[in-house]
Design an enzyme around this catalytic site. Structure first.
Site, PDB file in Angstrom:
ATOM      1  N   HIS A 221       0.793  -1.235   0.000  1.00 13.84           N
ATOM      2  CA  HIS A 221       0.000   0.000   0.000  1.00 13.84           C
ATOM      3  C   HIS A 221       0.820   1.278   0.000  1.00 13.84           C
ATOM      4  CE1 HIS A 221      -3.979  -1.872   0.805  1.00 13.84           C
ATOM      5  NE2 HIS A 221      -3.233  -2.790   1.402  1.00 13.84           N
TER       6      HIS A 221
ATOM      7  N   LYS B 146      -8.068  14.079   4.069  1.00 11.92           N
ATOM      8  CA  LYS B 146      -7.221  12.891   4.116  1.00 11.92           C
ATOM      9  C   LYS B 146      -6.179  13.109   5.206  1.00 11.92           C
ATOM     10  CE  LYS B 146      -6.360  13.791  -0.303  1.00 11.92           C
ATOM     11  NZ  LYS B 146      -6.615  12.496  -0.923  1.00 11.92           N
ATOM     12  N   ARG B 147      -5.399  12.062   5.559  1.00  7.51           N
ATOM     13  CA  ARG B 147      -4.327  12.251   6.514  1.00  7.51           C
ATOM     14  C   ARG B 147      -3.447  13.419   6.050  1.00  7.51           C
ATOM     15  NH1 ARG B 147      -3.675   8.537  10.919  1.00  7.51           N
ATOM     16  NH2 ARG B 147      -1.682   9.611  11.215  1.00  7.51           N
TER      17      ARG B 147
ATOM     18  N   LYS C 215       1.002  14.457   0.415  1.00  6.83           N
ATOM     19  CA  LYS C 215      -0.373  14.723  -0.013  1.00  6.83           C
ATOM     20  C   LYS C 215      -0.587  16.216  -0.303  1.00  6.83           C
ATOM     21  CE  LYS C 215      -2.195  10.756   2.612  1.00  6.83           C
ATOM     22  NZ  LYS C 215      -2.914   9.887   1.656  1.00  6.83           N
TER      23      LYS C 215
ATOM     24  N   THR D   2      -8.492   6.672  -2.133  1.00  4.02           N
ATOM     25  CA  THR D   2      -9.832   6.101  -2.249  1.00  4.02           C
ATOM     26  C   THR D   2     -10.901   7.175  -2.032  1.00  4.02           C
ATOM     27  OG1 THR D   2      -9.475   5.329   0.018  1.00  4.02           O
ATOM     28  CG2 THR D   2      -9.379   3.668  -1.720  1.00  4.02           C
TER      29      THR D   2
ATOM     30  N   LYS E 109     -14.748   8.232  -3.893  1.00  2.00           N
ATOM     31  CA  LYS E 109     -15.985   8.589  -3.187  1.00  2.00           C
ATOM     32  C   LYS E 109     -16.503   9.937  -3.705  1.00  2.00           C
ATOM     33  CE  LYS E 109     -13.974   6.123   0.660  1.00  2.00           C
ATOM     34  NZ  LYS E 109     -13.077   6.256   1.831  1.00  2.00           N
TER      35      LYS E 109
HETATM   36  C1  26V Z   1       2.267   2.235   8.147  1.00  3.64           C
HETATM   37  C2  26V Z   1       2.547   2.207   9.468  1.00  3.64           C
HETATM   38  C3  26V Z   1       3.944   2.268   9.874  1.00  3.64           C
HETATM   39  C4  26V Z   1       4.131   1.744  11.263  1.00  3.64           C
HETATM   40  C5  26V Z   1       3.174   2.368  12.218  1.00  3.64           C
HETATM   41  C6  26V Z   1       1.745   2.082  11.858  1.00  3.64           C
HETATM   42  C7  26V Z   1       1.503   2.143  10.402  1.00  3.64           C
HETATM   43  C8  26V Z   1       0.205   2.096   9.949  1.00  3.64           C
HETATM   44  C9  26V Z   1      -0.058   2.119   8.607  1.00  3.64           C
HETATM   45  C10 26V Z   1       0.987   2.181   7.700  1.00  3.64           C
HETATM   46  C11 26V Z   1       0.746   2.097   6.250  1.00  3.64           C
HETATM   47  C12 26V Z   1      -0.030   3.155   5.680  1.00  3.64           C
HETATM   48  C13 26V Z   1      -0.186   2.850   4.249  1.00  3.64           C
HETATM   49  C14 26V Z   1      -1.472   3.374   3.711  1.00  3.64           C
HETATM   50  O1  26V Z   1      -2.395   3.710   4.420  1.00  3.64           O
HETATM   51  N1  26V Z   1      -1.525   3.421   2.414  1.00  3.64           N
HETATM   52  C15 26V Z   1      -2.685   3.904   1.740  1.00  3.64           C
HETATM   53  O2  26V Z   1      -3.423   2.771   1.322  1.00  3.64           O
HETATM   54  C16 26V Z   1      -4.611   3.139   0.649  1.00  3.64           C
HETATM   55  C17 26V Z   1      -5.364   1.870   0.361  1.00  3.64           C
HETATM   56  O3  26V Z   1      -4.661   1.078  -0.536  1.00  3.64           O
HETATM   57  C18 26V Z   1      -4.268   3.919  -0.605  1.00  3.64           C
HETATM   58  O4  26V Z   1      -5.458   4.317  -1.214  1.00  3.64           O
HETATM   59  C19 26V Z   1      -3.422   5.141  -0.268  1.00  3.64           C
HETATM   60  O5  26V Z   1      -2.999   5.779  -1.445  1.00  3.64           O
HETATM   61  C20 26V Z   1      -2.224   4.725   0.545  1.00  3.64           C
HETATM   62  O6  26V Z   1      -1.524   5.858   1.023  1.00  3.64           O
END
Ligand code: 26V
Length: 836
Positions: free
Chosen positions: A380, A571-572, A577, A679, A683
């Site tokens: 992701h 978004k975050r 972004k 995503t 929406k």
């Molecule tokens: C990374 C980490 C690092 C360690 C601490 C906790 C934590 C939690 C989540 C993440 C990964 C985040 C990756 C993410 O959210 N990617 C998003 O995924 C969406 C669904 O596929 C996508 O639409 C977004 O573009 C993408 O940023």
């Protein structure tokens, strides 16, 4: 039609719906409203033992939710019975995050109980909307990855796929954001303070998890006590996942950590009563809180154990289920498909190997073949700082057997690679599961790719970059494993539920088949030329805007004008972004109005919402900037009524459900090559907003589907960004582009921070001193140009609405049903198993 007739009709309709709902089950005649009534009254009085006349809104919500749960329980049981009997291949979706939001409205809608509920609430004098507001969001996720998991399990239930979600039952979900003096502050999200009516504890199905050492949590930090192995217990809490039509009710199983029973007994008899209970608290603290970071893998030990805990509980559970119906380990890949949502659960590779080797007593080759054919991995993110790498040392202490297995996998992998790519030691170093250095680390993405049969990205551009750049060497070793599965979102929550006016407009035009087959929206395309339909769509948007404005006024006192353009970025908050780029656009437009107050420009409200990781300093300064822009612009009489900036605090699923339908403009402006998919973009599109954005993530495919002429695309492409290192000079843009310069000058003059000198200096540093990694200044002029085209179009309301309709009509591909159909056919080989 007389009121009585209408009521009778509704009752008849309800009766048929209810009959349909209960048809497969011989459960005796249900006295329709009477039955619901009795359920509700019983819950109201007995669950909380209160006088029904003295209950508050929370108790009413609980009683309604529990009544709905009663109605769906039968099918929930029946769903599991069917799977148990028919023993189909099951899909297991393992994810550290499920950002499900609220459940009441979605469960009622998917059970087709809306008319029943309408009548019921009317009879009881309940206000449905304020009842819904009583439910806290289940915020068990950070952002896109967690919300995708929630859309996916809903789609799988709707498509009658025998699937189960596995996650963690965090006591505290994503923090609640408040804004104080413009700054983000974080508050704990105690979402389980009141009993949650949707969850069912299953203490009889607990599992045990062994670690190579004991641990304690002191002051939030993990303290490892090496030596003696220790045990944890996983307690499952199940939540119903109702498919549309209510035929299938799948399960989301969330694990809570607890201390084992034997443990307190031993220590109690040794006399340390208080110490034993304190340690129990340590065990329970493992699933206390969701990590609120979505972009830095900070290497926190507690997170590492959380990830192992999810994997160990879920695999023990699914293997136990598998063994009940199958005695040959070899058929596991025909009975289970395990999808790893990012690398977070990639310890599933060594864990499944351990089970097959040590418990199943299989040989290495057979165990490896089964493991690989069962597991699949979704990536992701390409951000290097988010790719998980865990210190090898931690494996030695906590998971020694897993380390042994990983080293053996690596030994065999490197042997293979050396024989297939002789004299290429560079490649060997890059594909290795171990990153050498002062601190040796395990590369979790490499482990997931090597230990599974499928690796996919989440949009075409992302899958290509993953394969050709990020993990190029491994992709050349295993090219057949790589594919793309473009994300999607569930149209039930994001259109049917969130936007009743537009949903009804669409249904009047093409029937309701779109709800479960979103490609039918294509049939709206010819209606883009139909004046009647144009005004209906425009009226639906207007209704959503009024509804949002009304909600905002009543909950926060903030007044906005639904007659203005609603221009949103939600978004975050992250540098890639580029909310800062949007802020610069706002300042440039503000400058235009200040310099020329008579300038013709359609009045606009700019909405921002999103959370920053609590330790992400620059992201928090961006939030501060946006809030200060809001304050200063709001107080400036020169632009009054012409532009407003609103930062909506505490972005969450239920806020998205309100704002997205009301938006005219969707900002998707990430630095090209950085947003894996996005995503919210989808929406917005299905709710009739027009997108202004870069060629990044799924927006590329969205613009291809709608036609680029129906998008406002701008900015560097991913290729250009990748090659820009050699030529990019943010200073050049400052020196040569007057609007860029005056926007930056205004910010750094202190215009937006009169009593806070220097607060925005870090932004100057990142943009002008440190090379502007995310290319804000490279894209600002192009952004303003796209914005000008957008405003030109808006001046012609029919032309605008025509494009909105063409966007809605082209959004069908971005249903999560389509994504799931692709996963099922191309990765899982899973088929529907209708409940009988
Ligand atoms: C990374 C980490 C690092 C360690 C601490 C906790 C934590 C939690 C989540 C993440 C990964 C985040 C990756 C993410 O959210 N990617 C998003 O995924 C969406 C669904 O596929 C996508 O639409 C977004 O573009 C993408 O940023």
């Amino acid at each position: 039609m007389s009121g009585d007739r209408a009521a009778a009709d509704v009752r008849e309709l309800n009766a048929t719906r209810m009959k349909k709902l209960l048809r497969p089950f011989e459960c005796g005649p249900i006295q329709l409203t009477g039955a619901n009534d009795a359920l509700y009254e019983r819950h109201l009085m007995f669950d909380n033992v209160v006088d029904p006349l003295a209950v508050g809104p929370r108790e009413r919500y609980e009683a309604v939710a529990r009544s709905v749960r009663d109605i769906l329980s039968q099918r929930w049981i029946r769903t599991e019975q069917t799977y148990d009997r028919e023993n189909p291949k099951r899909v297991y979706y393992l994810s550290m995050e499920f950002l499900i939001g609220r459940s009441l409205a979605s469960n009622v809608a998917n059970l087709l109980l809306d008319p029943v509920m309408r009548q019921f609430t009317e009879e009881k004098g309940l206000d449905w909307l304020s009842l819904l507001e009583q439910e806290p969001d289940a915020g068990l996720g950070n952002g896109g990855l967690g919300r995708l998991a929630a859309c996916f399990i809903e789609s799988m239930a709707t498509m009658q796929i025998p699937a189960m979600g596995y996650g963690l039952r965090y006591e505290y979900g994503i923090f609640r954001q408040a804004i104080r003096d413009g700054w983000q502050t974080e508050q704990p999200d105690n979402w389980l303070r009141y009993p949650d009516p949707w969850e069912v504890a299953r203490p009889h199905e607990e599992v045990e998890v062994t670690l190579g050492c004991s641990f304690e949590v002191r002051g939030g930090a993990l303290v490892v006590i090496p030596g003696e192995p220790s045990m944890l217990v996983g307690l499952p809490y199940d939540r119903p996942v109702v498919g549309y039509g209510g035929k299938t009710v799948n399960t989301l199983r969330l694990w809570a950590a607890a201390a084992p029973h034997s443990f307190d007994f031993q220590v109690f008899s040794a006399g340390d009563f208080v110490g034993a209970l304190a340690e129990r608290l340590t065990a329970e603290s493992l699933t206390r809180v969701l990590y609120p970071d979505d972009s830095t893998s900070m290497g926190h030990g507690l997170r590492f154990i959380q990830e192992y805990f999810l994997v160990a509980c879920s695999l023990a559970d699914l293997v136990r289920r598998f063994r009940r119906n199958n005695d040959d380990w070899g058929v596991l890949p025909e009975k289970a498909a395990i999808q790893l949502n990012d690398t977070h659960p990639s310890l599933a590779v060594p864990e499944l190997m351990r089970i097959l080797l040590d418990e199943g007593r299989l040989g290495w080759d057979e165990a490896w073949d089964i493991t690989r054919r069962t597991l699949a991995y979704t990536n992701h993110t390409l951000l290097p700082e988010a790719l998980e790498k865990w210190p090898l040392r931690w494996f030695e202490v906590l998971l020694p057997r897993h380390l042994e297995i990983i080293l053996e996998i690596n030994h065999r992998l490197l042997g293979d690679v050396r024989s297939r790519f002789p004299h290429d030691e560079g490649r060997v170093g890059r594909v290795s599961l171990i990153e050498e250095g002062d601190v040796r680390k395990i590369r979790m993405a490499n482990l997931a790719i090597v230990g599974s049969h499928s690796t996919n990205g989440v949009a075409a551009i992302h899958s290509n970059l993953l394969r050709t750049v990020t993990v190029k060497d491994l992709a050349e070793v295993f090219p057949e494993r790589f594919s793309n599965k473009t994300n999607g979102v569930t149209p039930r929550r994001w259109l049917l539920l969130a936007n009743p006016a537009l949903a009804a407009t669409i249904t009047r035009a093409i029937g309701d088949g779109w709800i479960t087959d979103l490609s039918q929206l294509e049939r709206l395309k010819p209606l883009a030329g139909d004046q009647g339909f144009l005004s209906e769509v425009r009226a639906a948007k207007r209704e959503a805007k009024i509804r949002f404005a009304e909600w905002l006024r009543s909950t926060s006192g903030v007044e906005i004008d639904p007659g203005t353009i609603f221009d949103s970025q939600v978004k975050r908050i992250h540098e890639y972004k580029r909310q800062l780029l949007n802020g610069l656009r706002v300042v440039a437009l503000y400058n235009r109005l200040r310099q020329n107050p008579d300038l013709a420009m359609a009045p606009r409200t700019f909405f921002f919402a999103g959370k920053a990781a609590p330790a992400y300093r620059l992201a928090k300064i961006v939030i501060k900037l946006l809030n200060n822009l809001a304050g200063t612009i709001d107080g400036d009489p020169v632009v009054r009524g012409r532009m407003r900036v609103v930062f909506l605090p505490d972005y969450c699923v239920s806020l998205a459900e309100k704002l997205i339908p009301a938006s005219d403009v969707s900002n998707q402006i990430s630095t090209a090559g950085y947003e894996a998919s996005g995503t919210s973009n989808m929406k917005f599109m299905m709710n009739g907003a027009l997108t202004i954005g870069t060629r990044d993530g799924a927006a590329i495919e969205m613009s291809e589907a709608a036609g680029e002429e129906n998008f406002f695309l701008f900015g560097l492409t991913a290729d250009e960004v990748a090659r820009s290192q050699s030529w990019y000079s943010p200073q050049w843009h400052y020196d040569n582009e007057p609007e860029t310069r005056s926007a930056l000058d205004l910010i750094f003059s202190g215009h937006f921070s009169r009593y806070e000198p220097g607060v925005f200096e870090p932004l100057r540093d990142t943009l002008l001193m440190h090379g502007d990694r995310y290319r804000h200044l490279a894209d600002l002029t192009a952004y303003l140009d796209a914005d000008r085209r957008l405003l030109e179009l808006y001046a012609d309301q029919d032309a605008w609405t025509r494009k909105a309709i063409l966007n809605i009509a082209a959004s069908g591909r971005f249903s999560s049903d389509r994504s799931i159909a692709e996963y099922a056919a191309e990765i899982w080989d899973a088929k529907p198993c209708p409940v009988r």
